[in-house]
Design an enzyme around this catalytic site. Structure first.
Site, mmCIF file in Angstrom:
data_model
loop_
_atom_site.group_PDB
_atom_site.id
_atom_site.type_symbol
_atom_site.label_atom_id
_atom_site.label_comp_id
_atom_site.label_asym_id
_atom_site.label_seq_id
_atom_site.Cartn_x
_atom_site.Cartn_y
_atom_site.Cartn_z
ATOM 1 N N GLY A 157 0.898 -1.302 -0.100
ATOM 2 C CA GLY A 157 -0.034 0.011 -0.096
ATOM 3 C C GLY A 157 0.833 1.357 -0.038
ATOM 4 N N CYS A 158 0.120 2.330 -0.311
ATOM 5 C CA CYS A 158 0.974 3.720 -0.242
ATOM 6 C C CYS A 158 1.691 4.015 1.135
ATOM 7 C CB CYS A 158 -0.050 4.860 -0.733
ATOM 8 S SG CYS A 158 -1.307 4.928 0.361
ATOM 9 N N TYR A 159 0.951 4.058 2.314
ATOM 10 C CA TYR A 159 1.384 4.409 3.137
ATOM 11 C C TYR A 159 2.488 3.442 3.820
ATOM 12 C CZ TYR A 159 -1.852 8.160 4.446
ATOM 13 O OH TYR A 159 -2.838 9.340 4.761
#
Length: 350
Positions: A157-159
């Protein structure tokens, strides 16, 4: 040429995937799907594709998907877990941008996502799609593909991407709680507007959300091997793109004797073979504007000797390195292509 399909192509990550795939020298964009936009031309929804893409969106169950060699799944969680098994059985490699196969534990997934996992048997075999921290898994997936097997890649994921790239080389020198404060542009929340992401709410406003409860927490802990030690607080910024994560690592007594130069050497060694991670010069910190539109991750580190902490910061484009670009990077590696094929290398120099 590999026939490629994009499931969920109408969202922000899906649109970015189309933009990258259309310029990929080895990919033929065969089908793009969106249940809500089926029948509409891609260019009618995103005029930027006018004269570049003449495809129309079809439904997810379009038989043309089964003609693909590889599909990207840019769909909400629970969609991939229901359809990926059938694609794999038909010999189609799947690169999933959702969270459905990122977590190794079925129990952990179900606890955080509040749904039953319908294909848990794939959790143990899915390749975790963050090449910089899991190169051995990417190599295994590439070997399986070369041997004629369909491969499942679960993209980070991005985070988790920005946070783990900031912290990974330094986390072994830490003890106790790891604090990660991250801030993302509004596209990270998806294309559908909510009370929080509506323009009138998001504009001129900075806001923490998912405090002590964000679903990316167990993924970050899994990547860094710090189960039960992470305090992760995401924030929403009034920007379209970009993600910045700042991680504070409390150093062990032994590590407190290390200098900033020592840590910089460790980071340089860790990312020496990573074409998309740049350790910025000493004293320089990452800016999201320096990576927007690219698959790059800019990392900066600083040492607070008084508090005995290493502070590591990473900036990425949440839609590219945090989603579509990373997915293409993973696909390139699985297919035996250079990692940077079709991925932009220069952002707007603002």
């Amino acid at each position: 040429m590999y026939k490629v399909g994009i499931i969920g192509a109408a969202g922000y990550a899906g649109a970015e995937l189309m933009r990258i795939v259309l310029r990929h020298p080895e990919f033929d964009l065969h089908v793009v799907t969106s249940n809500s936009d089926a029948g509409n031309a891609v260019a009618s929804l995103y005029p930027a594709f006018q004269g570049v893409c003449d495809l129309c969106f079809s439904r997810h169950d379009d038989p043309a998907v089964l003609e693909c060699d590889l599909v990207f799944m840019a769909t909400p969680h629970t969609v991939a877990m229901k359809s990926a098994p059938s694609y794999l059985e038909k010999g189609i490699t799947v690169v999933d941008l959702s969270a459905d196969y990122r977590l190794r534990s079925q129990e952990t997934y179900e606890a955080w996502y509040k749904v039953e996992h319908t294909s848990p048997e794939l959790l143990a075999t899915a390749c975790f799609g963050q090449p910089e921290t899991h190169p051995e898994e990417m190599a295994r997936a590439a070997a399986d593909f070369a041997a004629g097997k369909a491969v499942l890649v679960a993209c980070a994921g991005c985070y988790p991407t920005a946070t783990s790239l900031a912290a990974a080389p330094g986390v072994s020198f830490s003890q106790g709680v790891v604090v990660a404060d991250a801030i993302s542009g509004v596209t990270g929340a998806g294309r559908s507007a909510t009370a929080r992401t509506h323009y009138c709410s998001a504009n001129e406003n900075f806001e923490a959300y998912g405090v002590a409860s964000h679903r990316h927490t167990p993924e970050i802990e899994q990547i860094l091997g710090i189960e039960g030690r992470l305090v992760f607080t995401p924030h929403l910024a009034p920007a379209s793109r970009g993600l910045l994560s700042t991680v504070t690592l409390q150093l062990t007594d032994e590590a407190r004797g290390m200098s900033l130069a020592d840590f910089r050497r460790r980071y340089s060694e860790a990312y020496a073979d990573s074409p998309f991670v740049t350790l910025l010069p000493e004293g320089q910190q990452p800016k999201t504007s320096s990576v927007v539109g690219t698959n790059f991750a800019h990392v900066g580190i600083a040492l607070n000797e008084t508090a005995g902490c290493l502070i590591a910061t990473c900036a990425i484009d949440n839609i590219v390195k945090g989603a579509a670009g990373q997915a293409v990077q993973c696909a390139n590696l699985v297919l035996g292509l250079p990692a940077n094929t079709a991925l932009s290398t220069v952002a707007n120099p603002s």
